[in-house]
Write a protein that holds these residues in place. Structure first.
Motif, mmCIF file in Angstrom:
data_model
loop_
_atom_site.group_PDB
_atom_site.id
_atom_site.type_symbol
_atom_site.label_atom_id
_atom_site.label_comp_id
_atom_site.label_asym_id
_atom_site.label_seq_id
_atom_site.Cartn_x
_atom_site.Cartn_y
_atom_site.Cartn_z
ATOM 1 N N GLN A 1 17.325 27.365 10.288
ATOM 2 C CA GLN A 1 17.859 28.353 9.727
ATOM 3 C C GLN A 1 18.532 29.683 10.629
ATOM 4 O O GLN A 1 19.470 29.712 10.628
ATOM 5 C CB GLN A 1 16.341 29.235 9.527
ATOM 6 N N GLY A 2 17.324 29.482 12.094
ATOM 7 C CA GLY A 2 18.672 30.040 12.951
ATOM 8 C C GLY A 2 19.425 29.572 13.259
ATOM 9 O O GLY A 2 20.602 30.611 14.452
ATOM 10 N N SER A 3 20.073 27.950 13.483
ATOM 11 C CA SER A 3 21.016 27.079 13.831
ATOM 12 C C SER A 3 22.236 27.867 12.779
ATOM 13 O O SER A 3 23.276 27.571 13.010
ATOM 14 C CB SER A 3 20.611 25.525 14.173
ATOM 15 N N GLY B 1 23.989 35.497 5.200
ATOM 16 C CA GLY B 1 23.878 34.865 6.591
ATOM 17 C C GLY B 1 22.364 34.114 5.209
ATOM 18 O O GLY B 1 22.724 32.350 5.088
ATOM 19 N N CYS C 1 24.975 32.585 19.491
ATOM 20 C CA CYS C 1 26.086 33.220 18.945
ATOM 21 C C CYS C 1 27.620 33.721 19.524
ATOM 22 O O CYS C 1 28.139 33.701 19.863
ATOM 23 C CB CYS C 1 25.239 34.722 18.135
ATOM 24 N N TYR D 1 23.257 30.655 12.147
ATOM 25 C CA TYR D 1 24.308 32.390 12.886
ATOM 26 C C TYR D 1 25.266 31.714 14.141
ATOM 27 O O TYR D 1 26.706 31.962 13.805
ATOM 28 C CB TYR D 1 23.286 32.871 13.048
ATOM 29 N N PRO D 2 24.785 30.662 14.459
ATOM 30 C CA PRO D 2 25.669 30.452 15.575
ATOM 31 C C PRO D 2 27.287 29.596 15.516
ATOM 32 O O PRO D 2 28.076 29.637 15.442
ATOM 33 C CB PRO D 2 25.156 29.611 16.458
ATOM 34 N N GLU E 1 10.195 29.337 11.374
ATOM 35 C CA GLU E 1 10.985 28.466 11.213
ATOM 36 C C GLU E 1 12.678 29.055 11.532
ATOM 37 O O GLU E 1 13.584 27.809 11.475
ATOM 38 C CB GLU E 1 11.224 28.060 9.608
ATOM 39 N N PHE E 2 12.588 30.393 11.917
ATOM 40 C CA PHE E 2 14.114 30.705 12.530
ATOM 41 C C PHE E 2 13.903 30.217 13.657
ATOM 42 O O PHE E 2 15.311 29.883 14.311
ATOM 43 C CB PHE E 2 14.597 32.196 12.958
ATOM 44 N N LEU F 1 28.186 30.546 12.279
ATOM 45 C CA LEU F 1 28.861 31.402 11.265
ATOM 46 C C LEU F 1 29.396 32.286 12.017
ATOM 47 O O LEU F 1 30.553 32.122 12.272
ATOM 48 C CB LEU F 1 28.436 32.410 10.609
ATOM 49 N N TYR F 2 29.577 32.255 13.416
ATOM 50 C CA TYR F 2 29.970 33.003 14.288
ATOM 51 C C TYR F 2 31.129 32.526 15.229
ATOM 52 O O TYR F 2 32.203 32.468 15.292
ATOM 53 C CB TYR F 2 28.650 33.319 15.834
ATOM 54 N N ARG G 1 18.553 32.197 20.050
ATOM 55 C CA ARG G 1 20.243 32.266 18.930
ATOM 56 C C ARG G 1 20.949 32.973 19.094
ATOM 57 O O ARG G 1 22.435 32.696 19.485
ATOM 58 C CB ARG G 1 19.470 32.433 17.373
ATOM 59 N N ALA H 1 29.580 31.179 21.609
ATOM 60 C CA ALA H 1 30.532 31.042 20.038
ATOM 61 C C ALA H 1 31.156 31.736 19.604
ATOM 62 O O ALA H 1 32.580 31.972 20.079
ATOM 63 C CB ALA H 1 29.939 31.441 18.657
ATOM 64 N N TRP H 2 31.155 33.110 19.847
ATOM 65 C CA TRP H 2 32.221 34.253 20.545
ATOM 66 C C TRP H 2 32.541 34.127 21.479
ATOM 67 O O TRP H 2 34.435 34.927 21.717
ATOM 68 C CB TRP H 2 31.333 35.598 19.987
#
Lengths: 113, 884
Positions: free
Chosen positions: A46-48, A27, B56, A50-51, B45-46, A53-54, B52, B59-60
């Motif tokens: 940065q965090g966005s 990632g 995820c 991952y969703p 920044e994350f 990618l999933y 998140r 999204a899953w």
């Protein structure tokens, strides 16, 4: 430093596919590759990543596998699947079409018809 | 998703995100930022890690699952908080779903299920049809069809019959079936062990197959008679006098194409009566055929009919008989087998399905009401959840989940109850001598039916409270105090309406049960023309070689002599068929001086009886005399008519001394002189008036006498005499077979199986509905008393007595019950009208049944009012006035 560009709605998925098409990445690696490819002109939360990618993995466009990073740490690596590659080609073609049409319209000169 | 995999998902996601942040921090530190500053920037920044992660998961596709899990957890928690409500809900659902599943199981087994044969839709019954109905064709036509018809891949025949077997020197009457050799190949039924019969086992008259006589037995008979020993294959038993080798064991339910009737053994046709097989008009077969691929029913019917018309043109049949039965050929679907059981039980089972549906409806209304009441009580709770951002959709889903959990538990218990109910039902059908064997196993169809029913029920009871919860206005809901509940006036009204519906449903069920019980009582008290109490009945069968022999006649007399000597036996007699035994025999007679308008006028029921038989049954002689020992084979041939037959053939004359003639017999010059007339007796259908009967002395009977039925009048319970009567019979000859030992009263109950089934079950359903209505009434009354505590306090302070308050609550209960009863009456009348054919002796509007049901309901309503009424009347006005 170059001027920053906002990410267009829906283009992040396409960019991720492109990034992982050049070789398996984790990632964080995707983020670095995208920054490198855009010369840092693209602002990515940065965090966005991952969703996205999933979501792509759920759709079967990319596959993941646990492996070792450069610093000998365990990391999850993503690579493009066959259907992902087809998707990337289709999206690229569509994007190019779209861009050329929009560019043609915006580049039109008055009096020319 | 399984728990373990879910845990792994969470751990991996956590590791992945942490790796990202740590890698970024490391890169920043390498570029010269201080560690502290690097960690801060990475976090900023994350963005929020938890948010998140949620994205995820979404999204899953895990969010739905998480919500469902939360809903379930909440559902279980609320159910645990009010175990009383949950118990009532689950119990009533279990009863209702169990009743429906049990009845459906029987309905499916009798009405719907296809036989387990290969490609059942291509099987057809080949039948002769005329204005009188249908029957299977005679054997010679079956052979013709089998050898010549091109539309059928195979044509086979079967004929159920009692068959005498001797195995290990024990003689018995088995429930048998004569089959053509290709019967099981036509059906495509495979043996459990050994082999099945083939065409070559049935090609030599009197011998069976060229390589010897063989037979197959059913698995139930195999287990019962041979202990399930696989060595049974190859064993020799005797069918009558013929040695027969058992070659296979077959599944019992498909030994003959008739669901519900048990079979022990199947023997090739060629071993049956050769005279009957050659007879060109004898009706004793069922013919079943498999259509050739691509051949339509129409085409096959046309071919069969063409062959049939050519066949009958060659046979001597009176024109009248031709139109009655030998008119043309028809094909009927055979996928469900012969429809005897279906025909007999279709109406009662349909009625029971409808009644059990009403029970389910009553349970649904009950639970809806309980859940609505609770939804009102939880208004604040819902308001809070709405206020802090829960979607209305989520609230609806939450409520429906809760309903489904309750219904799910109800359905599981329901299946358990249904299994118990089915065991009882199977025993009910299997009682008596003509047992009906139903395959009531817990199959996928039953489970599917129950699951579907549960789902529908869950949605039905969950939706109303769910919508009510979601319709809350959070602003108003939050202001609700613990006592005054906004909108409760509406919910009270709805609750009352639901209780009235519940009462109405129970009224319908109770009044219906009343009608069926009254019908049964009426049927039981019909004058059958004989005295039913105290009569022992049994059938006695000699070996085949004794059939029609003088020795057998002598034995009959000796047996009567001996049985009469038993202390307590008042009289006894023989007959070819007792009333209520399910046996029947018809004959065609001509009466000189009587002009028959149709062939039907010549038909009469025929039985042979011994002297003293009418005495034993308590049938009085209207005219002339009974038979005496003097009416033996060598004496003048005499006959007795019943009243109906005497009136029919001799409307204006004294029948005594007149003659009648039996036609259709080889020596058709059988003239009998009428010497007596006896009172009518009902032979089998209690609902019908008596039919025409003629009786002959046994020694002068037109048939060879074989199996006979004994009737003995006893003082005391007749069944207690069975052992000594049996012993006396076997002293006369030890090898006589004694079958179907019973009493006349038991046989009558057996005839009323359907009516008893419906009366018993509708009464049970009525009681369940009654209890549910009681619970509903109790609930709404308690709630009303709680809500009106303040008002009651004021009334008492102003001088109302505690009896007055009690009466107030009671009045409300009676008003609710009365409303339900009144609206139910037209519904009962309409439903009873639809079930008119199943009623006897009562009209669809039966004041007695209705009054009894209404009284029962009113009593229950009063009972339900007692506890809340007592609570209201014992309130202390000062506390009540202060209650907030």
């Amino acid at each position: 430093m170059n001027k920053q560009v906002d990410l267009l709605q829906g283009t992040l998925d396409m960019l991720i596919l492109k990034a992982v098409s050049l070789g398996g990445l984790h990632g964080y690696g995707v983020l670095l590759r995208l920054q490198q490819l855009t010369g840092g002109r693209l602002q990515i939360q940065q965090g966005s990543l991952y969703p996205a990618l999933y979501r792509l993995e759920r759709k079967g466009l990319i596959t993941s596998e646990w492996g070792e990073s450069d610093h000998r740490r365990k990391a999850k690596f993503y690579k493009l699947s066959a259907s992902g590659r087809r998707q990337l080609e289709a999206e690229t073609a569509r994007w190019n079409d779209f861009a050329s049409v929009v560019a043609g319209v915006l580049g039109a000169v008055p009096g020319e018809s | 998703m399984k728990m373990r995999r879910r845990k792994q998902f969470e751990a991996e996601m956590d590791a992945e995100l942490r790796f990202h942040i740590e890698s970024y921090v490391a890169d920043l530190v390498r570029s010269g930022v201080s560690r502290e500053e690097a960690e801060r920037r990475a976090r900023v920044e994350f963005g929020s890690v938890e948010a998140r992660k949620d994205e995820c998961r979404q999204a899953w596709g895990l969010q739905r699952l998480d919500e469902l899990r939360a809903d379930l957890r909440l559902a279980f928690r609320t159910i645990r908080r009010s175990p009383g409500l949950a118990t009532i809900a689950v119990l009533s659902l279990a009863l209702a779903i169990g009743a429906n599943a049990a009845i459906f199981g029987v309905f499916d087994a009798v009405m719907l299920r296809l036989l387990p044969v290969r490609d059942p839709s291509r099987l057809v019954f080949v039948q002769m049809v005329g204005v009188a109905g249908w029957d299977g064709p005679p054997y010679p036509f079956f052979e013709l069809l089998r050898n010549q018809a091109k539309s059928f891949k195979e044509v086979s025949a079967f004929s159920p019959s009692a068959i005498e077997l001797i195995a290990d020197r024990g003689r018995e009457m088995a429930r048998g079936v004569w089959v053509s050799g290709n019967f099981y190949e036509t059906l495509g039924v495979r043996p459990l062990i050994g082999r099945t019969l083939t065409a070559s086992d049935d090609d030599t008259p009197g011998k069976g197959g060229r390589n010897g006589a063989v037979a197959v037995i059913s698995d139930t008979y195999w287990r019962r008679r041979f202990g399930g020993d696989p060595q049974v294959i190859g064993r020799t038993i005797y069918v009558y006098k013929q040695a027969v080798t058992i070659v296979g064991v077959m599944p019992a339910e498909i030994m003959r194409l008739e669901p519900g009737y048990a079979t022990d053994i199947a023997v090739p046709m060629m071993l049956s009566d050769p005279v009957k097989m050659r007879d060109r008009t004898s009706l004793w077969l069922f013919v079943v055929a498999r259509l050739r691929p691509a051949v339509g029913v129409k085409q096959a019917r046309a071919e069969a009919d063409a062959l049939f018309q050519a066949y009958v043109a060659d046979v001597q049949i009176p024109a009248e008989v031709r139109t009655r039965l030998f008119h043309h050929m028809d094909l009927a679907p055979a996928a469900k087998g012969l429809g005897g059981l279906r025909h007999r039980f279709s109406k009662p089972l349909t009625a029971l399905m409808a009644l059990s549906g009403l029970v389910l409806l009553a349970a649904c209304v009950n639970i809806t009401n309980l859940m609505l009441a609770r939804a009102v009580a939880r208004q604040r709770d819902f308001a809070v959840r709405l206020a802090i951002g829960a979607g209305r959709g989520r609230l609806v889903r939450q409520n429906v989940t809760e309903a489904l959990v309750l219904v799910g538990a109800g359905a599981i218990f329901g299946i358990v109850l249904a299994r118990m109910g089915q065991t009882a039902l199977a025993a009910f059908f299997a009682q008596g001598n003509n047992t009906i064997v139903l395959d009531l196993s817990l199959d996928a169809r039953l489970l599917l039916f129950t699951a579907g029913l549960g789902l529908l029920t869950g949605l039905a009871v969950g939706i109303a409270p769910a919508l009510r919860a979601a319709g809350n206005d959070p602003a108003a809901g939050l202001q609700i105090g613990s006592r005054s509940i906004a909108g409760s006036r509406v919910s009270m009204r709805l609750g009352r309406a639901l209780v009235v519906i519940q009462v109405a449903l129970s009224m319908v069920l109770l009044a219906g049960a009343g009608l069926f019980i009254r019908s049964l009582r009426e049927l039981r008290s019909v004058d059958l023309g004989f005295v039913r109490e105290g009569i022992l009945t049994m059938e006695v069968a000699p070996e085949r070689q004794l059939n029609g022999s003088p020795e057998w006649l002598a034995m009959q007399a000796e047996i009567l002599e001996r049985v009469r000597q038993i202390p307590g036996v008042l009289s006894c007699g023989w007959t070819t068929m007792n009333p209520m035994s399910g046996r029947d025999r018809g004959a065609i007679i001509e009466v000189p001086g009587f002009a028959a308008r149709t062939e039907e006028d010549k038909e009469i029921h025929l039985a042979a009886v011994s002297p003293e038989y009418f005495d034993t049954l308590g049938v009085p002689t209207s005219l002339g005399r009974e038979f005496t020992p003097g009416d033996h084979g060598g004496a003048l041939k005499v006959a007795i008519l019943n009243d109906t037959a005497a009136r029919f053939y001799f409307p204006h004359a004294n029948p005594i001394g007149r003659k009648i003639r039996f036609v259709n017999y080889p020596s058709s010059d059988l003239l009998y002189e009428i010497v007596g007339v006896v009172r009518d007796t009902v032979h089998d259908d209690i609902r019908e008036p008596a039919s025409r009967f003629i009786y002959l002395p046994i020694g002068q009977h037109v048939d060879r006498i074989n199996r006979l039925a004994l009737a003995a009048r006893c003082s005391g319970d007749p069944i207690t005499f069975a052992t000594s009567v049996r012993r006396h019979i076997q002293t006369v000859r030890s090898t006589l077979l004694i079958l179907n030992v019973s009493t006349m009263e038991r046989q009558i109950e057996q005839m009323l199986l359907r009516e008893r089934l419906v009366a018993t079950l509708s009464a049970a359903f009525g009681i369940v509905a009654l209890v549910l209505a009681g619970i509903g009434l109790y609930g709404i009354l308690s709630y009303a008393v709680t809500r009106r505590t303040n008002e009651i306090g004021i009334r008492m302070a102003l001088g109302a007595t505690s009896n007055g308050v009690l009466w107030m609550v009671l009045r409300e209960a009676l008003a609710l019950a009365g409303g339900g009863i009144v609206i139910a009456i037209p519904a009962v009348v309409v439903l009873a009208h639809a079930a008119k054919a199943s009623l006897y002796g009562v009209g669809p509007f039966d004041p007695l049944a209705f009054a009894a049901a209404a009284l029962l309901l009113a009593g229950f309503a009063a009972l339900a009012a007692v506890v809340p009424g007592r609570r209201a009347s014992s309130l202390d006005p000062t506390t009540a006035l202060r209650s907030e």
